[in-house]
Design a protein around this motif. Sequence first.
Motif, PDB file in Angstrom:
ATOM      1  N   GLY A 196      83.147  14.027  40.590  1.00 63.93           N
ATOM      2  CA  GLY A 196      83.500  15.256  39.916  1.00 63.93           C
ATOM      3  C   GLY A 196      82.595  16.437  40.185  1.00 63.93           C
ATOM      4  O   GLY A 196      82.687  17.455  39.489  1.00 63.93           O
ATOM      5  N   ARG A 197      81.719  16.329  41.191  1.00 68.41           N
ATOM      6  CA  ARG A 197      80.851  17.466  41.521  1.00 68.41           C
ATOM      7  C   ARG A 197      81.595  18.527  42.333  1.00 68.41           C
ATOM      8  O   ARG A 197      81.206  19.688  42.337  1.00 68.41           O
ATOM      9  N   ILE A 198      82.627  18.111  43.035  1.00 66.23           N
ATOM     10  CA  ILE A 198      83.502  19.051  43.751  1.00 66.23           C
ATOM     11  C   ILE A 198      84.896  18.922  43.161  1.00 66.23           C
ATOM     12  O   ILE A 198      85.469  17.830  43.133  1.00 66.23           O
ATOM     13  N   THR A 199      85.449  20.053  42.706  1.00 67.48           N
ATOM     14  CA  THR A 199      86.722  19.996  41.977  1.00 67.48           C
ATOM     15  C   THR A 199      87.742  21.012  42.480  1.00 67.48           C
ATOM     16  O   THR A 199      88.784  21.180  41.858  1.00 67.48           O
ATOM     17  N   LYS A 200      87.451  21.699  43.587  1.00 71.14           N
ATOM     18  CA  LYS A 200      88.372  22.717  44.076  1.00 71.14           C
ATOM     19  C   LYS A 200      88.618  22.543  45.570  1.00 71.14           C
ATOM     20  O   LYS A 200      87.719  22.149  46.320  1.00 71.14           O
ATOM     21  N   ILE A 243      91.145   9.067  45.567  1.00 72.17           N
ATOM     22  CA  ILE A 243      92.514   9.581  45.709  1.00 72.17           C
ATOM     23  C   ILE A 243      92.978  10.224  44.407  1.00 72.17           C
ATOM     24  O   ILE A 243      93.630  11.283  44.416  1.00 72.17           O
ATOM     25  N   ALA A 244      92.623   9.618  43.286  1.00 76.60           N
ATOM     26  CA  ALA A 244      93.012  10.191  41.991  1.00 76.60           C
ATOM     27  C   ALA A 244      92.363  11.561  41.790  1.00 76.60           C
ATOM     28  O   ALA A 244      93.003  12.498  41.297  1.00 76.60           O
ATOM     29  N   ARG A 245      91.103  11.683  42.169  1.00 75.72           N
ATOM     30  CA  ARG A 245      90.415  12.974  42.050  1.00 75.72           C
ATOM     31  C   ARG A 245      91.047  14.017  42.969  1.00 75.72           C
ATOM     32  O   ARG A 245      91.231  15.179  42.573  1.00 75.72           O
ATOM     33  N   MET A 246      91.347  13.625  44.194  1.00 71.98           N
ATOM     34  CA  MET A 246      91.969  14.559  45.137  1.00 71.98           C
ATOM     35  C   MET A 246      93.343  14.991  44.633  1.00 71.98           C
ATOM     36  O   MET A 246      93.720  16.156  44.762  1.00 71.98           O
ATOM     37  N   LYS A 247      94.066  14.052  44.040  1.00 75.13           N
ATOM     38  CA  LYS A 247      95.379  14.395  43.489  1.00 75.13           C
ATOM     39  C   LYS A 247      95.236  15.387  42.337  1.00 75.13           C
ATOM     40  O   LYS A 247      96.038  16.331  42.201  1.00 75.13           O
ATOM     41  N   SER A 248      94.221  15.223  41.504  1.00 70.88           N
ATOM     42  CA  SER A 248      94.027  16.155  40.396  1.00 70.88           C
ATOM     43  C   SER A 248      93.648  17.544  40.904  1.00 70.88           C
ATOM     44  O   SER A 248      94.040  18.554  40.315  1.00 70.88           O
ATOM     45  N   ILE A 249      92.914  17.603  42.014  1.00 73.22           N
ATOM     46  CA  ILE A 249      92.578  18.895  42.631  1.00 73.22           C
ATOM     47  C   ILE A 249      93.847  19.581  43.122  1.00 73.22           C
ATOM     48  O   ILE A 249      94.042  20.787  42.938  1.00 73.22           O
ATOM     49  N   LEU A 302      80.472  13.786  50.896  1.00 71.80           N
ATOM     50  CA  LEU A 302      81.571  14.603  50.375  1.00 71.80           C
ATOM     51  C   LEU A 302      82.484  13.773  49.480  1.00 71.80           C
ATOM     52  O   LEU A 302      82.868  14.209  48.382  1.00 71.80           O
ATOM     53  N   LEU A 303      82.831  12.577  49.935  1.00 72.87           N
ATOM     54  CA  LEU A 303      83.747  11.739  49.163  1.00 72.87           C
ATOM     55  C   LEU A 303      83.129  11.350  47.818  1.00 72.87           C
ATOM     56  O   LEU A 303      83.821  11.313  46.796  1.00 72.87           O
ATOM     57  N   GLN A 304      81.836  11.073  47.822  1.00 77.98           N
ATOM     58  CA  GLN A 304      81.174  10.745  46.562  1.00 77.98           C
ATOM     59  C   GLN A 304      81.150  11.950  45.622  1.00 77.98           C
ATOM     60  O   GLN A 304      81.331  11.806  44.410  1.00 77.98           O
ATOM     61  N   ASP A 305      80.922  13.133  46.182  1.00 79.35           N
ATOM     62  CA  ASP A 305      80.935  14.345  45.344  1.00 79.35           C
ATOM     63  C   ASP A 305      82.307  14.565  44.715  1.00 79.35           C
ATOM     64  O   ASP A 305      82.410  15.028  43.567  1.00 79.35           O
ATOM     65  N   ILE A 306      83.354  14.229  45.454  1.00 76.97           N
ATOM     66  CA  ILE A 306      84.709  14.350  44.892  1.00 76.97           C
ATOM     67  C   ILE A 306      84.937  13.286  43.827  1.00 76.97           C
ATOM     68  O   ILE A 306      85.409  13.572  42.722  1.00 76.97           O
ATOM     69  N   GLU A 307      84.573  12.045  44.157  1.00 79.89           N
ATOM     70  CA  GLU A 307      84.780  10.939  43.215  1.00 79.89           C
ATOM     71  C   GLU A 307      84.053  11.166  41.895  1.00 79.89           C
ATOM     72  O   GLU A 307      84.571  10.840  40.819  1.00 79.89           O
TER      73      GLU A 307
END
Length: 664
Positions: A530-534, A158-164, A523-528
């Motif tokens: 930092g491999r997906i950032t946009k 959730i923190a990563r998604m919020k930063s995106i 997908l969720l792991q890639d977000i967590e």
Amino acid sequence: MDEYRNLTPAEIQRLEQNGCSCDNWVRVFVKDRFDPSYVSKSHFSGDIRLGVFEKEFHLAGGLRKHSGIHCAVIHHCRIGDNVVIENVQNYLANYDIGNDCFIQNIDVLLVDGKTTFGNGTAVNVLNETGGREVHITDKLSAHFAYIYSLYRHRPQLIARMKSIIDFYCEKHASDRGTVGDHCMIVNVGYIKNVRIGPYCKITGAMKLKNGSINSNEAAPVYIGRSVIAQDFIISSGSRVEGGSNIHRCFVGQACELDHHYTASDSLFFSNCQGENGEACALFAGPYTVTHHKSTLLIAGMFSFMNAGSGSNQSNHMYKLGPIHQGIVERGAKTTSNSYVLWPAKVGPFSLILGRHYQHADTSNLPFSYLIEKDNTTYLAPGVNLRSVGTIRDAKKWPERDKRKDPNRLDFINFNLLSPYTIQKVFAGVEILKNLQKTAGEMSEIYTYQSCIIRNSALKRGLRLYEIVIHKFLGNSLIKRLENTRFTSNAQIREQLKPDTPVGLGEWVDLSGLIAPKTEVENLLQDIEEGRITKLKDINTVFRSLHENYYTQEWTWAWDKIQRFYGVDRETITASQIIEMVEKWKSAVVSLDEMIYDDAKKEFSLSFKAGFGADGNIQDQAMDFEYVRGAFDKNPFVVATLKHIEDKKALGEELIHRISAIKEG
């Protein structure tokens, strides 16, 4: 790009003769073909850019109006070519107005300081007090919102998604607003910090504050009379009109809100419709429809859902406030005056009748009826499979997709039967058999999740679930083997091999997108990590999952075929496939016959009450037929009969094609 120049002394003189004034004419720049005769009774301040006024607008009723600026106060704006701006009661400030816009009889249009135009607004969906808030953006999809709101047990995600989201908001923040080309804004009150896309039409709206209207040429947006919208995003192709009032809301593509609909802290995704009623903390997945004044949808998640009049829910138990929520999975319906006390979870394609207080979880008993009797929930598993309404709904959703924008935000799987629903059918069979085993096959009633299941309903549910398993697995098998000539069992076995290992295990419905849970987890792991950032990269993954659905569906179906029918991928033969196809044919025909019989009920004598008001039974029948048509000519009935014949022929064709293959 056209060059701008300073005004000439003659042009300044003509403007002043026309009643215009300016704090400093040196800061006003115009294009070469600028004609000051089309600007009158207006005041300018700040940096101004003016285009040319060479075209006329052709208005309804035959009126023509030449482009120009009349009776307006304009501060720090850039005005495009061939624009009408007139009768601005207050002022325009800090806007770039596109070409061919028509702006008339408005109060104020301004941007005040740096703004994100609604992006980043926290919508307290599902829980009014917060905790599952979704920060909306122009590119928000139902699938992103589903994960962001429900996966709070993964704080790093959730923190990563919020930063995106924060990155996107900052990237699109500005102290200047835009009104895109070919917009019409007429008889509108207060507009502040709103970004307006091309080809948008706003007529008679009262107040628009802090939002984005993402209109475009392919899918214009319409905002109608007496609308109030604050802290919002409205996506392409949508209509908000008829005095609707939205506060902290996201309105997805091709949605319609009308007839004084009121919504706060709610998300509406593709093709939702809201009229007359009210929404609060609502997660309205694709095709959530509510039309009635007495209907309140609150703190619930729905999709492909039709709410009956007077449908209602409660999201608190009068102790700790509104902390509870409900999930009604895809395809469910509520009847008139239905009620559910949250928390509760209802399985896909279920029908909710009456009032329910038991906090049941029927998510693994899909296609069920939840019926209230004596303040108790009675559950009829699988019975909605034989309903003509269920099949009609499944057919109408793709036909009613009003999205015109080629860039779609939501990736919607319309399939009635999918690994997602059939896995629940398998789970439902296990639940029902365990109930029989525990309480005995002769028990009159069974209790499950505080619900009562009658003995007859349980047995009928098992029969219906078995039929639909045969249907889905047979559909997948026949599709896999179509259009291919086989000369040996080895060729058949080769064709049956999946194209990918992806698809095994559990599947999930991300509010319209059906996908293997393993791929969602990746997908969720890639977000967590930092491999997906946009945002665009996340949406690319959603698109890929949607496009690969049928390839991955076969991987899942082939695994289930082997287990359910007891066949082996290394030794399966044509004769075993023929046996499966025969079971599929029987299942399809029997299910279609049930649907046919259900449709026939609507043409029975009791359904003709109210027709032929002042005549006899013959007049009643004739009046009914002229209004509703004859049963045997009804398009759905005709299609059902044709479906039976087509499926029979499809099965026979495969049987004929492989029947000559010898064993071995």
